[in-house]
Structures are given as C-alpha cells and as structure tokens.
Scaffold this active site. Sequence first.
Site, PDB file in Angstrom:
ATOM      1  N   PRO A  23       1.418   3.003   2.831  1.00  0.00           N
ATOM      2  CA  PRO A  23       0.769   4.091   3.572  1.00  0.00           C
ATOM      3  C   PRO A  23      -0.711   3.794   3.830  1.00  0.00           C
ATOM      4  CG  PRO A  23       1.095   4.686   1.257  1.00  0.00           C
ATOM      5  CD  PRO A  23       1.822   3.400   1.489  1.00  0.00           C
ATOM      6  N   THR A  25      -3.996   5.712   5.863  1.00  0.00           N
ATOM      7  CA  THR A  25      -4.710   6.682   6.687  1.00  0.00           C
ATOM      8  C   THR A  25      -5.517   5.916   7.723  1.00  0.00           C
ATOM      9  OG1 THR A  25      -4.815   8.322   4.944  1.00  0.00           O
ATOM     10  CG2 THR A  25      -6.582   8.386   6.588  1.00  0.00           C
ATOM     11  N   GLN A  98       4.730  10.135   4.035  1.00  0.00           N
ATOM     12  CA  GLN A  98       4.000  10.368   2.788  1.00  0.00           C
ATOM     13  C   GLN A  98       3.290  11.720   2.854  1.00  0.00           C
ATOM     14  OE1 GLN A  98       0.170   8.641   1.508  1.00  0.00           O
ATOM     15  NE2 GLN A  98       1.293   7.812  -0.245  1.00  0.00           N
ATOM     16  N   TYR A 180      -5.783  12.846  -5.470  1.00  0.00           N
ATOM     17  CA  TYR A 180      -5.416  14.004  -4.661  1.00  0.00           C
ATOM     18  C   TYR A 180      -4.720  15.073  -5.518  1.00  0.00           C
ATOM     19  CZ  TYR A 180      -6.876  10.700  -1.182  1.00  0.00           C
ATOM     20  OH  TYR A 180      -7.628   9.792  -0.472  1.00  0.00           O
ATOM     21  N   ARG A 227       4.697   8.115  -5.437  1.00  0.00           N
ATOM     22  CA  ARG A 227       3.696   7.043  -5.544  1.00  0.00           C
ATOM     23  C   ARG A 227       2.704   7.366  -6.646  1.00  0.00           C
ATOM     24  NH1 ARG A 227      -0.541   3.755  -1.719  1.00  0.00           N
ATOM     25  NH2 ARG A 227       0.610   1.843  -2.018  1.00  0.00           N
TER      26      ARG A 227
HETATM   27  C1  LIG Z   1      -7.296   1.827   5.529  1.00  0.00           C
HETATM   28  C2  LIG Z   1      -6.512   2.236   4.307  1.00  0.00           C
HETATM   29  C3  LIG Z   1      -5.985   3.515   4.237  1.00  0.00           C
HETATM   30  C4  LIG Z   1      -5.195   3.893   3.133  1.00  0.00           C
HETATM   31  N1  LIG Z   1      -4.608   5.141   3.132  1.00  0.00           N
HETATM   32  C5  LIG Z   1      -3.705   5.449   2.156  1.00  0.00           C
HETATM   33  C6  LIG Z   1      -2.925   6.637   2.244  1.00  0.00           C
HETATM   34  O1  LIG Z   1      -3.006   7.431   3.203  1.00  0.00           O
HETATM   35  N2  LIG Z   1      -2.055   6.884   1.237  1.00  0.00           N
HETATM   36  C7  LIG Z   1      -1.911   6.025   0.159  1.00  0.00           C
HETATM   37  O2  LIG Z   1      -1.097   6.285  -0.738  1.00  0.00           O
HETATM   38  N3  LIG Z   1      -2.635   4.886   0.072  1.00  0.00           N
HETATM   39  C8  LIG Z   1      -3.493   4.568   1.045  1.00  0.00           C
HETATM   40  N4  LIG Z   1      -4.168   3.364   0.993  1.00  0.00           N
HETATM   41  C9  LIG Z   1      -3.902   2.413  -0.114  1.00  0.00           C
HETATM   42  C10 LIG Z   1      -2.865   1.358   0.295  1.00  0.00           C
HETATM   43  O3  LIG Z   1      -1.592   1.956   0.556  1.00  0.00           O
HETATM   44  C11 LIG Z   1      -2.686   0.270  -0.787  1.00  0.00           C
HETATM   45  O4  LIG Z   1      -2.313   0.872  -2.006  1.00  0.00           O
HETATM   46  C12 LIG Z   1      -3.929  -0.587  -1.015  1.00  0.00           C
HETATM   47  O5  LIG Z   1      -4.547  -0.956   0.212  1.00  0.00           O
HETATM   48  C13 LIG Z   1      -3.582  -1.878  -1.786  1.00  0.00           C
HETATM   49  O6  LIG Z   1      -2.572  -2.628  -1.108  1.00  0.00           O
HETATM   50  P1  LIG Z   1      -2.920  -3.991  -0.312  1.00  0.00           P
HETATM   51  O7  LIG Z   1      -3.563  -4.924  -1.325  1.00  0.00           O
HETATM   52  O8  LIG Z   1      -1.606  -4.532   0.175  1.00  0.00           O
HETATM   53  O9  LIG Z   1      -3.877  -3.655   0.792  1.00  0.00           O
HETATM   54  C14 LIG Z   1      -4.976   2.969   2.059  1.00  0.00           C
HETATM   55  C15 LIG Z   1      -5.547   1.693   2.134  1.00  0.00           C
HETATM   56  C16 LIG Z   1      -6.279   1.310   3.241  1.00  0.00           C
HETATM   57  C17 LIG Z   1      -6.823  -0.100   3.311  1.00  0.00           C
END
Ligand SMILES: Cc1cc2nc3c(=O)[nH]c(=O)nc-3n(C[C@H](O)[C@H](O)[C@H](O)COP(=O)(O)O)c2cc1C
Length: 356
Positions: A23, A25, A98, A180, A227
């Site tokens: 996920p 945002t 989500q 949250y 999550r």
């Molecule tokens: C731009 C951005 C927005 C994110 N928004 C959410 C979100 O809306 N919900 C959520 O559970 N995690 C959110 N995350 C966390 C990611 O889902 C993820 O846990 C985190 O980036 C680590 O994974 P990665 O190493 O593959 O990037 C966000 C991360 C990024 C970079």
Amino acid sequence: MSRLFESVRLGQLELRNRVVMAPMTRSRAGRNDEPTDLVVEYYRQRASAGMIVSEGIYPSFAGKGYCRTPGLVTPAHVEGWRRVCEAVHAEGGTIVAQLMHCGRVCHADNKPADAETLAPSAIAARGEMYTDTSGMQPFSPPRALRGDEIAGVVEEYRCATQKAFDSGFDGVELHGSSGYLPAQFLSTGTNRRDDAYGGSLENRIRFPVEVLEAMTSVAGADRVGLRICPGNPFNDLSDDDPEETFTALLRAANPLGLAYLHVIRLHDAVLDNIALARRHFDGPLILNDGYKLDEAKRAMDEGAGEAIAFARAYIGNPDLVERFRRGAPLARFDPKKLYTQGPDGYTDFPPLSEAD
Ligand SMILES: Cc1cc2nc3c(=O)[nH]c(=O)nc-3n(C[C@H](O)[C@H](O)[C@H](O)COP(=O)(O)O)c2cc1C
C-alpha cells in the site's frame, strides 16, 4: 524458477505470483476524494502484481489524515474504486482495499470542516504534517472518543468494507501499523483510557479485534488481511511492550481465520517481527520492508512467508514482476513527486520495451 513467481492462495485471494504491491498513499484523489482516471491508470499499469494492496483509504471523514487521500464513504468513492477494480481485473489482477483511519495523525485542514479529529485519548502526536492550505503544520490535537462512540467507529469500518466489496475489491486489509487509529488503541503511549478499551492488555486489543470482527462479518474472514509492524515508532507511537501487545493481538485474531497477516519487519529493531508473526499467527504471511530480488527469492524458496510486498520498487516499475523475471534493472523515482498532483512521477514510468 523461484517460488516468487509461483501462484499462491491466501484465504479466498488468488495470487498469480507472490510479488505483492504494498500500500502506498500517493495523494492523487479527485476533488471529492474519489479515484480519478489517473488513479485508474496507475493501478491498471501495476496489475501484473500477484496482488495489489491499495493506498490507505479512509472509512469515514474523521478518519482522513492526509491531503488528497481517497475514501470509501460516498457513492462517488464507490464508483471511482469500481473503475479501478475493473481495470485491474481486466488485466487478470487481484486487488484489496487498505482501510486506514488516521485518528490523531492528521491536520484539520486536510479534511472536511465538520470532521473531528478523534483518538483513544486526547494526546496530540508530536510532529508536523503537510497541508495544501498552509504547508507543514503541527498535528491537530484530538478529542478522546467517548466510550459510547466507539461502536460507531467500528461500524464505519464495517460499512467501508461493504463498500469495498460493492466496488469490486477482492478483499480488504486493516491498516494496524504506523501510528494510525488501531495502533493508537494498542499502544500504551497513546491509550490512557480507563474503560473497557484501555488499561489492561486485554482492553487495548479490544478495538482492533472488534474492527476485524466487523470487517470479517461482511464477506468472510478469508477475504480480510491485517497489516502490522510491532515496535514501529512512526507518527510518535510508543508502547511499553510491543512483543506482548502483538502476541496478544495475534492470538485473539487467530480464531477469526484471516486470509493473511502482512508483517513489516523493522531494520535495526530489537524485535524480530517476522519471527513473532510466525510464532503467533496461524495463517499465511506477506513479508515487507526493504526486500531486494535476491532476498525475496530466498525468503520464498525457504518458506519464510507466502508472499513479499514491495512498495518503493513499484513506484518507477509498473511491470516489476517482468523486470524481476528477466533480472532487468529497476527504474528510480523522484521522492519530491511522491505526493504531488498529476501524472508526473506517478503514471509516466514506461514498461520495459520488448527490445530490452
Ligand atoms: C510513498 C509511500 C506511501 C506509503 N503509504 C502507505 C500506506 O498508505 N499504507 C501503508 O500501510 N503503508 C504505506 N507505506 C509503507 C509501504 O507500504 C512499505 O511498508 C514501506 O515502503 C517499506 O517497503 P519497501 O521497502 O518495499 O518500500 C508507504 C510508503 C511509501 C514509500
């Protein structure tokens, strides 16, 4: 071939490979927080993932925290998400919504004027949040939810779950991490209540468990995921004993028979979140945080979990699965465009050409 590219079933969710889009945002919702044509295109481009977990979606206006984030409240929201789900399904993909209620992690300017900021206790988060109206601003102070209001918040999650299925989502995921609302109830630093929703461990897990029960009541538990990221200090969260808290939460969630647990490991943390999840959760695991291709393949081949979620790699690589299959280089992204408006840095990343 690595098991990363093999199909897997999580509850009723069918994944054609084990690469999950995590996920994210991205603040591209339309004027009334509905997914627009641009959002439809963004998800369509990424539909070859084994499963997409949508960006955090608010279940009520009070639950909105960030600017230009989408909801699942109004008919326009449902209609927008219906077009997203149709586009993903037309490409053979699977997508879950989500549900993210931000609680105290919000600024009032980011939501409708009559939407309150609510939390388990009246303790403002330390820190700042971006607003379109006046740039960075301190988090808005929350009002403590009254005991007789909590069932209504649980009901908002149930209604949003119903709307997610009305829109065509294959499942729903409860955002229980990152400071949250569910995490605010779970954690000793944010929950100072002395009623049935605070104090003892049993009371602190009550809200997230009731929310999960409400979400699973709509279309079955085998279409609902959770999550978590035990010990995550993001958004000014603190808990005296995250291991104890999450052990109790997972044990209470087990009888529901959820489709999956989506667990974020924390680098440099004392707690081994994946080990904790394996020990105390009875169902399939989606693993996340900082995985590169080699480590993801190893984790799948060793059976450390059932799927791996990638967030940042999906920003510039809509065809991430194909790139992984070919061992092709990954495109980078511009962090300044993560939350801006329009296609720039959002839908303008080309897939690998056939010649590559
Ligand atoms: C731009 C951005 C927005 C994110 N928004 C959410 C979100 O809306 N919900 C959520 O559970 N995690 C959110 N995350 C966390 C990611 O889902 C993820 O846990 C985190 O980036 C680590 O994974 P990665 O190493 O593959 O990037 C966000 C991360 C990024 C970079």
